[in-house]
Write an enzyme that holds these catalytic residues in place. Sequence first.
Site, PDB file in Angstrom:
ATOM      1  N   HIS A  61       0.811  -1.249  -0.002  1.00  0.00           N
ATOM      2  CA  HIS A  61       0.123   0.029   0.063  1.00  0.00           C
ATOM      3  C   HIS A  61       0.785   1.362  -0.048  1.00  0.00           C
ATOM      4  O   HIS A  61       1.959   1.186   0.239  1.00  0.00           O
ATOM      5  CB  HIS A  61      -0.865  -0.068   0.973  1.00  0.00           C
ATOM      6  CG  HIS A  61      -0.188   0.122   2.551  1.00  0.00           C
ATOM      7  ND1 HIS A  61       0.429   0.995   3.052  1.00  0.00           N
ATOM      8  CD2 HIS A  61       0.035  -1.185   3.455  1.00  0.00           C
ATOM      9  CE1 HIS A  61       0.922   0.633   4.196  1.00  0.00           C
ATOM     10  NE2 HIS A  61       0.586  -0.642   4.565  1.00  0.00           N
TER      11      HIS A  61
HETATM   12  P1  TYD Z   1      -1.361  -2.473   7.478  1.00  0.00           P
HETATM   13  O1  TYD Z   1      -0.956  -1.165   7.616  1.00  0.00           O
HETATM   14  O2  TYD Z   1      -1.844  -2.881   6.224  1.00  0.00           O
HETATM   15  O3  TYD Z   1      -0.013  -3.474   7.976  1.00  0.00           O
HETATM   16  P2  TYD Z   1       1.248  -3.894   7.027  1.00  0.00           P
HETATM   17  O4  TYD Z   1       1.489  -2.436   6.185  1.00  0.00           O
HETATM   18  O5  TYD Z   1       2.446  -3.895   8.188  1.00  0.00           O
HETATM   19  O6  TYD Z   1       1.043  -5.247   6.229  1.00  0.00           O
HETATM   20  O7  TYD Z   1      -2.357  -2.906   8.658  1.00  0.00           O
HETATM   21  C1  TYD Z   1      -2.681  -4.279   8.649  1.00  0.00           C
HETATM   22  C2  TYD Z   1      -3.916  -4.264   9.683  1.00  0.00           C
HETATM   23  O8  TYD Z   1      -3.770  -3.905  10.704  1.00  0.00           O
HETATM   24  C3  TYD Z   1      -5.058  -3.489   8.871  1.00  0.00           C
HETATM   25  O9  TYD Z   1      -6.300  -4.343   8.962  1.00  0.00           O
HETATM   26  C4  TYD Z   1      -5.133  -2.260  10.040  1.00  0.00           C
HETATM   27  C5  TYD Z   1      -4.695  -2.572  11.065  1.00  0.00           C
HETATM   28  N1  TYD Z   1      -4.096  -1.422  11.680  1.00  0.00           N
HETATM   29  C6  TYD Z   1      -4.320  -0.774  13.064  1.00  0.00           C
HETATM   30  O10 TYD Z   1      -5.652  -1.222  13.308  1.00  0.00           O
HETATM   31  N2  TYD Z   1      -3.950   0.272  13.603  1.00  0.00           N
HETATM   32  C7  TYD Z   1      -2.542   0.707  13.026  1.00  0.00           C
HETATM   33  O11 TYD Z   1      -2.099   1.459  13.621  1.00  0.00           O
HETATM   34  C8  TYD Z   1      -1.911  -0.323  11.658  1.00  0.00           C
HETATM   35  C9  TYD Z   1      -0.594   0.330  11.324  1.00  0.00           C
HETATM   36  C10 TYD Z   1      -2.647  -1.141  11.411  1.00  0.00           C
END
Ligand code: TYD
Length: 148
Positions: free
Chosen positions: A63
Amino acid sequence: MDSISDGIFERSSVDNCRFIELDSLPSENGRICVAENTAVAPFEIKRIYYLYDLPGGTERGGHAHIANRSLLVALSGAFDIVVDDGHQTRRVTINRPDRPFYLDRGIWRTLDNFSSGTVCLVLTSEKYDENDYIRDYEEFKRLTSVKR
Ligand code: TYD
């Protein structure tokens, strides 16, 4: 979504993503690294989170953010990040607690190659907001299609 039209994706560049060297304060019984608001992170830190217990072969990210900027620290272990501004990509290995990687906004990121036991600390400029994410790569390519 006003900020998308502010040109963030048109201006984002992998060249703005970089390692930041922290002073590592040595002593006979270990080392200390300090990250302070604006002094080390080029933003005011609003949130921290950490990734751990990462199964082998895991890929994360996939993303881009409209506003959020981050510092990623390998507190333990190592991993790779691929940064992509829509025109150029760069793969770097993050593997030192005293060498965080600054990840700018408007950059598509993928994290992989996590070594066993990796703990990745993330310091961010914004609180969590799902509306700040671009999770569709085709949309990201469209937003970055015109670079200034
Ligand atoms: P995401 O940012 O997509 O993780 P990564 O980039 O590490 O793969 O987040 C994964 C999941 O966690 C998504 O459902 C959103 C949730 N999340 C939160 O609830 N709070 C946060 O601060 C973060 C970073 C993610």
